[in-house]
Scaffold this motif. Structure first.
Motif, PDB file in Angstrom:
ATOM      1  N   THR A  62       0.827  -1.205   0.000  1.00  0.00           N
ATOM      2  CA  THR A  62       0.000   0.000   0.000  1.00  0.00           C
ATOM      3  C   THR A  62       0.861   1.255   0.000  1.00  0.00           C
ATOM      4  O   THR A  62       0.525   2.255  -0.631  1.00  0.00           O
ATOM      5  N   LEU A  63       1.983   1.222   0.685  1.00  0.00           N
ATOM      6  CA  LEU A  63       2.875   2.377   0.764  1.00  0.00           C
ATOM      7  C   LEU A  63       3.670   2.602  -0.522  1.00  0.00           C
ATOM      8  O   LEU A  63       4.102   3.722  -0.808  1.00  0.00           O
ATOM      9  N   ALA A  64       3.844   1.566  -1.319  1.00  0.00           N
ATOM     10  CA  ALA A  64       4.697   1.655  -2.514  1.00  0.00           C
ATOM     11  C   ALA A  64       4.215   2.713  -3.506  1.00  0.00           C
ATOM     12  O   ALA A  64       5.029   3.453  -4.065  1.00  0.00           O
ATOM     13  N   GLY A  65       2.921   2.802  -3.746  1.00  0.00           N
ATOM     14  CA  GLY A  65       2.405   3.797  -4.691  1.00  0.00           C
ATOM     15  C   GLY A  65       2.739   5.225  -4.274  1.00  0.00           C
ATOM     16  O   GLY A  65       3.301   5.994  -5.055  1.00  0.00           O
ATOM     17  N   PRO A  66       2.405   5.611  -3.014  1.00  0.00           N
ATOM     18  CA  PRO A  66       2.786   6.948  -2.573  1.00  0.00           C
ATOM     19  C   PRO A  66       4.296   7.205  -2.615  1.00  0.00           C
ATOM     20  O   PRO A  66       4.730   8.318  -2.913  1.00  0.00           O
ATOM     21  N   LEU A  67       5.096   6.167  -2.340  1.00  0.00           N
ATOM     22  CA  LEU A  67       6.552   6.359  -2.418  1.00  0.00           C
ATOM     23  C   LEU A  67       7.002   6.640  -3.846  1.00  0.00           C
ATOM     24  O   LEU A  67       7.890   7.479  -4.070  1.00  0.00           O
ATOM     25  N   VAL A  68       6.399   5.974  -4.818  1.00  0.00           N
ATOM     26  CA  VAL A  68       6.722   6.245  -6.225  1.00  0.00           C
ATOM     27  C   VAL A  68       6.333   7.671  -6.574  1.00  0.00           C
ATOM     28  O   VAL A  68       7.115   8.422  -7.175  1.00  0.00           O
ATOM     29  N   SER A  69       5.122   8.077  -6.197  1.00  0.00           N
ATOM     30  CA  SER A  69       4.668   9.437  -6.496  1.00  0.00           C
ATOM     31  C   SER A  69       5.566  10.477  -5.818  1.00  0.00           C
ATOM     32  O   SER A  69       5.909  11.495  -6.423  1.00  0.00           O
ATOM     33  N   ALA A  70       5.942  10.217  -4.567  1.00  0.00           N
ATOM     34  CA  ALA A  70       6.827  11.144  -3.849  1.00  0.00           C
ATOM     35  C   ALA A  70       8.188  11.227  -4.522  1.00  0.00           C
ATOM     36  O   ALA A  70       8.751  12.325  -4.679  1.00  0.00           O
ATOM     37  N   ALA A  71       8.731  10.092  -4.929  1.00  0.00           N
ATOM     38  CA  ALA A  71      10.040  10.097  -5.596  1.00  0.00           C
ATOM     39  C   ALA A  71       9.990  10.873  -6.910  1.00  0.00           C
ATOM     40  O   ALA A  71      10.916  11.638  -7.226  1.00  0.00           O
ATOM     41  N   LEU A  72       8.923  10.689  -7.686  1.00  0.00           N
ATOM     42  CA  LEU A  72       8.778  11.438  -8.934  1.00  0.00           C
ATOM     43  C   LEU A  72       8.679  12.934  -8.668  1.00  0.00           C
ATOM     44  O   LEU A  72       9.365  13.743  -9.319  1.00  0.00           O
ATOM     45  N   ALA A  73       7.831  13.323  -7.721  1.00  0.00           N
ATOM     46  CA  ALA A  73       7.636  14.745  -7.424  1.00  0.00           C
ATOM     47  C   ALA A  73       8.909  15.383  -6.880  1.00  0.00           C
ATOM     48  O   ALA A  73       9.320  16.456  -7.342  1.00  0.00           O
ATOM     49  N   LEU A  74       9.538  14.735  -5.920  1.00  0.00           N
ATOM     50  CA  LEU A  74      10.724  15.317  -5.294  1.00  0.00           C
ATOM     51  C   LEU A  74      11.940  15.245  -6.204  1.00  0.00           C
ATOM     52  O   LEU A  74      12.794  16.141  -6.190  1.00  0.00           O
ATOM     53  N   GLY A  75      12.025  14.193  -7.032  1.00  0.00           N
ATOM     54  CA  GLY A  75      13.105  14.132  -8.021  1.00  0.00           C
ATOM     55  C   GLY A  75      12.991  15.253  -9.042  1.00  0.00           C
ATOM     56  O   GLY A  75      13.987  15.891  -9.409  1.00  0.00           O
ATOM     57  N   ALA A  76      11.765  15.515  -9.494  1.00  0.00           N
ATOM     58  CA  ALA A  76      11.549  16.629 -10.430  1.00  0.00           C
ATOM     59  C   ALA A  76      11.855  17.961  -9.755  1.00  0.00           C
ATOM     60  O   ALA A  76      12.416  18.868 -10.384  1.00  0.00           O
ATOM     61  N   CYS A  77      11.510  18.085  -8.471  1.00  0.00           N
ATOM     62  CA  CYS A  77      11.838  19.316  -7.741  1.00  0.00           C
ATOM     63  C   CYS A  77      13.343  19.525  -7.645  1.00  0.00           C
ATOM     64  O   CYS A  77      13.830  20.658  -7.753  1.00  0.00           O
ATOM     65  N   ALA A  78      14.077  18.439  -7.435  1.00  0.00           N
ATOM     66  CA  ALA A  78      15.538  18.553  -7.393  1.00  0.00           C
ATOM     67  C   ALA A  78      16.065  19.051  -8.733  1.00  0.00           C
ATOM     68  O   ALA A  78      16.928  19.937  -8.792  1.00  0.00           O
ATOM     69  N   TRP A  79      15.544  18.521  -9.825  1.00  0.00           N
ATOM     70  CA  TRP A  79      15.941  18.972 -11.161  1.00  0.00           C
ATOM     71  C   TRP A  79      15.643  20.465 -11.314  1.00  0.00           C
ATOM     72  O   TRP A  79      16.475  21.235 -11.778  1.00  0.00           O
ATOM     73  N   ILE A  80      14.433  20.859 -10.938  1.00  0.00           N
ATOM     74  CA  ILE A  80      14.015  22.257 -11.056  1.00  0.00           C
ATOM     75  C   ILE A  80      14.909  23.152 -10.204  1.00  0.00           C
ATOM     76  O   ILE A  80      15.324  24.225 -10.640  1.00  0.00           O
ATOM     77  N   PHE A  81      15.205  22.723  -8.999  1.00  0.00           N
ATOM     78  CA  PHE A  81      15.987  23.539  -8.075  1.00  0.00           C
ATOM     79  C   PHE A  81      17.412  23.746  -8.571  1.00  0.00           C
ATOM     80  O   PHE A  81      17.948  24.839  -8.490  1.00  0.00           O
ATOM     81  N   TRP A  82      18.038  22.686  -9.092  1.00  0.00           N
ATOM     82  CA  TRP A  82      19.433  22.797  -9.497  1.00  0.00           C
ATOM     83  C   TRP A  82      19.622  23.096 -10.972  1.00  0.00           C
ATOM     84  O   TRP A  82      20.704  23.497 -11.381  1.00  0.00           O
ATOM     85  N   ARG A  83      18.610  22.901 -11.783  1.00  0.00           N
ATOM     86  CA  ARG A  83      18.732  23.140 -13.220  1.00  0.00           C
ATOM     87  C   ARG A  83      17.844  24.291 -13.653  1.00  0.00           C
ATOM     88  O   ARG A  83      18.267  25.415 -13.695  1.00  0.00           O
ATOM     89  N   ALA A  84      16.614  23.982 -13.985  1.00  0.00           N
ATOM     90  CA  ALA A  84      15.697  25.007 -14.466  1.00  0.00           C
ATOM     91  C   ALA A  84      14.267  24.510 -14.349  1.00  0.00           C
ATOM     92  O   ALA A  84      14.006  23.312 -14.328  1.00  0.00           O
ATOM     93  N   ALA A  85      13.341  25.456 -14.300  1.00  0.00           N
ATOM     94  CA  ALA A  85      11.916  25.124 -14.242  1.00  0.00           C
ATOM     95  C   ALA A  85      11.387  24.914 -15.654  1.00  0.00           C
ATOM     96  O   ALA A  85      10.570  25.670 -16.150  1.00  0.00           O
ATOM     97  N   SER A  86      11.878  23.868 -16.300  1.00  0.00           N
ATOM     98  CA  SER A  86      11.434  23.563 -17.658  1.00  0.00           C
ATOM     99  C   SER A  86      10.010  23.017 -17.609  1.00  0.00           C
ATOM    100  O   SER A  86       9.579  22.470 -16.589  1.00  0.00           O
ATOM    101  N   PRO A  87       9.253  23.150 -18.697  1.00  0.00           N
ATOM    102  CA  PRO A  87       7.878  22.653 -18.683  1.00  0.00           C
ATOM    103  C   PRO A  87       7.752  21.172 -18.311  1.00  0.00           C
ATOM    104  O   PRO A  87       6.872  20.804 -17.554  1.00  0.00           O
TER     105      PRO A  87
END
Length: 193
Positions: A62-87
């Motif tokens: 049950t926890l696996a789905g939210p962990l995947v969603s969290a990893a996607l969201a936070l991984g994209a945030c890391a990209w945005i923070f260190w690179r750029a807010a690309s679409p």
């Protein structure tokens, strides 16, 4: 061309992808912890029979789905923070975090209810059910994941240029909403009943 178009397009495309990845997280972990025949549906996973499995197995699946969603969201945030807010990166962060948005008002109301009277009836959120199955606090787990949309909003808003915020946010919200609707009301049930 409308300046919100790239943001909306990426969100429209990525909303169904993040939904499927979330559900695949449930499915793969259900198989890994011993559920014999889990079934993938367009907006859920039926783990099948849990006979003989410890409650923690259901909690992990049950926890696996939210962990995947969290990893996607936070991984994209890391990209945005260190690179750029690309679409594409902002769309990934927003669409993945959209899974957690409904937990925010529940958590706020639940804290208020707890301070005044008692807690609300147990919700049907993955995080809450996983917390209970793992003998953790379902409310604390749900409250923790409710912070993910806050982190995404802050990161995206901080990295967008002032002149592009309105177009970006309108595109992100419209694209995410339409992407969810297309998946849940048409494409999802047709592909994964």
């Amino acid at each position: 061309m409308d300046r919100s178009f790239p943001w909306a397009t990426w969100s429209l495309m990525l909303a169904p992808v993040t939904i499927v990845l979330h559900e695949l997280g449930h499915l793969l972990v259900a198989r890994a912890v011993g559920f014999p025949n889990p079934t993938l549906h367009f907006n859920s996973v039926d783990p099948g029979t849990a006979a003989g499995l410890p409650p923690a197995a259901l909690g992990l699946a049950t926890l696996a789905g939210p962990l995947v969603s969290a990893a996607l969201a936070l991984g994209a945030c890391a990209w945005i923070f260190w690179r750029a807010a690309s679409p594409w990166a902002t769309a990934l962060a927003v669409t993945a975090a959209s899974r957690f948005v409904v937990g925010v008002p529940y958590t706020i109301v639940n804290v208020g209810a707890w301070l005044i009277v008692s807690q609300l009836a147990p919700p049907e959120f993955d995080e809450y059910k996983a917390g209970v199955a793992l003998a953790w606090s379902g409310d604390a787990l749900l409250a923790g994941t409710s912070l993910i949309p806050v982190v995404v909003f802050w990161t995206v808003n901080r990295r967008l240029r002032a002149g592009e915020r309105a177009a970006a946010w309108s595109g992100l919200l419209i694209g995410t909403t339409v992407g969810w609707a297309i998946w849940l009301l048409g494409a999802g049930p047709a592909l994964l009943p």
